[in-house]
Design an enzyme around this catalytic site. Structure first.
Site, mmCIF file in Angstrom:
data_model
loop_
_atom_site.group_PDB
_atom_site.id
_atom_site.type_symbol
_atom_site.label_atom_id
_atom_site.label_comp_id
_atom_site.label_asym_id
_atom_site.label_seq_id
_atom_site.Cartn_x
_atom_site.Cartn_y
_atom_site.Cartn_z
ATOM 1 N N ARG A 175 10.979 18.889 -30.259
ATOM 2 C CA ARG A 175 9.654 19.490 -30.487
ATOM 3 C C ARG A 175 9.666 20.400 -31.720
ATOM 4 O O ARG A 175 9.055 21.468 -31.736
ATOM 5 C CB ARG A 175 9.188 20.292 -29.259
ATOM 6 C CG ARG A 175 9.072 19.475 -28.007
ATOM 7 C CD ARG A 175 7.999 18.399 -28.093
ATOM 8 N NE ARG A 175 7.971 17.644 -26.846
ATOM 9 C CZ ARG A 175 8.732 16.574 -26.601
ATOM 10 N NH1 ARG A 175 9.567 16.139 -27.537
ATOM 11 N NH2 ARG A 175 8.666 15.938 -25.456
ATOM 12 N N SER A 247 1.301 20.309 -22.394
ATOM 13 C CA SER A 247 2.466 21.101 -21.990
ATOM 14 C C SER A 247 2.528 22.375 -22.820
ATOM 15 O O SER A 247 2.615 22.311 -24.046
ATOM 16 C CB SER A 247 3.754 20.295 -22.172
ATOM 17 O OG SER A 247 3.739 19.149 -21.349
ATOM 18 N N GLU A 343 5.055 25.804 -26.753
ATOM 19 C CA GLU A 343 4.912 24.688 -27.686
ATOM 20 C C GLU A 343 3.775 24.907 -28.683
ATOM 21 O O GLU A 343 3.933 24.599 -29.856
ATOM 22 C CB GLU A 343 4.667 23.382 -26.921
ATOM 23 C CG GLU A 343 5.914 22.745 -26.346
ATOM 24 C CD GLU A 343 5.687 21.285 -25.968
ATOM 25 O OE1 GLU A 343 4.817 20.643 -26.583
ATOM 26 O OE2 GLU A 343 6.384 20.799 -25.065
#
Length: 353
Positions: A175, A247, A343
């Protein structure tokens, strides 16, 4: 889609205006840009650089699906609307496909499957745009964007030039990419190229996919695509129904000794071995075990089916979302001695953790 030349003829047609950003971020946070433009052609890139210099900062907006915005967004906001999908080359080992940065990601994946360009089906139904996908190095069900990435064309905003970037240039990690470490607004991704492997082989490592009867024998890419869409719809809320950014936390990575120690103290710990010997812990499981699934702090809450997703029940601000995220971080750290990392991009002016 056109090939982008090294020098782009300038276009000064961009005129900034105030813009409501509430419908342009999937969390549904009330936000307004003082200066907003839409980038529809590579010919506008040089003019965009000039405007960014005049306004002092640049927020590059795709689908708004990985973003926490303050009520007032200063500087310049540029929404990327560069379109186009094309087959660049049919190599013996791969289909080479190029897409404009403004293409909807799920729409692009759907088009690839429909055309027999298989390999992205595990990444179906991820919100956002093609141009945002390399920034986050999106991933799901055993496939990361980096696994299918060939290269991209980006505009260097400060130097005012087009740059071709390889996977090594993008410095992909879990990520993560170079775009998340350079100054905000330093780059505008123009187009992305993918190498989709031939022959195609399904990636069915995740238990959710292994449990699907239709994938047990000789699955097709279409069957994997449909299964991923079904699973995601069952687990994750639709931003059109309730505001969310998908998320909210990364799955933390720990070494084997740390994972074993945690598993000894917490039976049932969900973890996944990684190629480098580390383990990825399921952040959603950690949050759920701390009792947060379905809970609310004012108008912000944790989704009742997926503890990894924070939702806006209506009227939440960036401060509400970040206060909830901070409370979750503290509980998980106290119980498991693991820090959860968000995130989404938290834009300056929004409450920080």
């Amino acid at each position: 889609m056109q090939d982008f030349p090294a020098a782009v003829p300038p276009d000064s047609s961009l005129t900034p205006a105030s813009q409501d950003l509430t419908p342009l971020n999937t969390l549904g946070l009330a936000a307004r840009a003082r200066a907003f433009v839409t980038l529809r052609s590579p010919s506008q890139l040089d003019a965009l650089s000039a405007l960014a210099g005049q306004h002092g900062s640049l927020l590059v907006l795709g689908g708004g699906s990985n973003l926490v915005l303050p009520a007032q967004v200063g500087g310049l906001v540029a929404q990327v609307a560069l379109r186009g999908i094309r087959l660049v080359e049919a190599r013996a080992d791969a289909w080479v496909i190029e897409a404009g940065a403004g293409e909807n990601w799920h729409g692009f994946v759907s088009a690839c499957v429909a055309n027999g360009w298989d390999g992205l089906e595990n990444l179906a139904l991820i919100p956002g745009t093609v141009g945002a996908a390399p920034v986050q190095n999106i991933g799901a069900y055993g496939v990361e964007l980096a696994d299918r990435f060939l290269g991209l064309t980006a505009w260097d905003v400060r130097r005012r030039r087009l740059v071709e970037m390889t996977a090594a240039d993008c410095r992909y990690a879990y990520r993560d990419s170079v775009f998340k470490h350079d100054a905000p607004g330093a780059w505008i991704i123009v187009s992305v190229r993918f190498a989709l492997p031939r022959p195609w082989r399904p990636v069915l490592d995740y238990p959710d996919l292994q449990r699907r009867a239709e994938l047990a024998a000789a699955p097709t890419a279409r069957a994997v695509f449909d299964a991923v869409c079904d699973i995601r719809r069952a687990k994750l809320p639709d931003p059109a129904v309730i505001g969310n950014a998908g998320s909210f936390f990364k799955n933390p990575l720990v070494d084997a000794a740390r994972r074993d120690a945690l598993a000894a103290r917490h039976p049932g710990l969900v973890s996944y071995p990684q190629p480098d010997g580390r383990y990825k812990l399921a952040a959603g499981w950690l949050i759920d075990q701390c009792g947060w699934k379905g809970r609310r702090l004012g108008p912000a809450g944790v989704h009742d089916r997926q503890a990894l997703v924070l939702v806006n029940h209506g009227g939440a601000t960036a401060a509400d979302i970040m206060a909830l995220a901070g409370a979750i971080q503290r509980d998980v750290a106290q119980r498991y001695q693991v820090r959860l990392e968000p995130e989404p991009v938290v834009w300056p002016g929004a409450a920080a953790l």
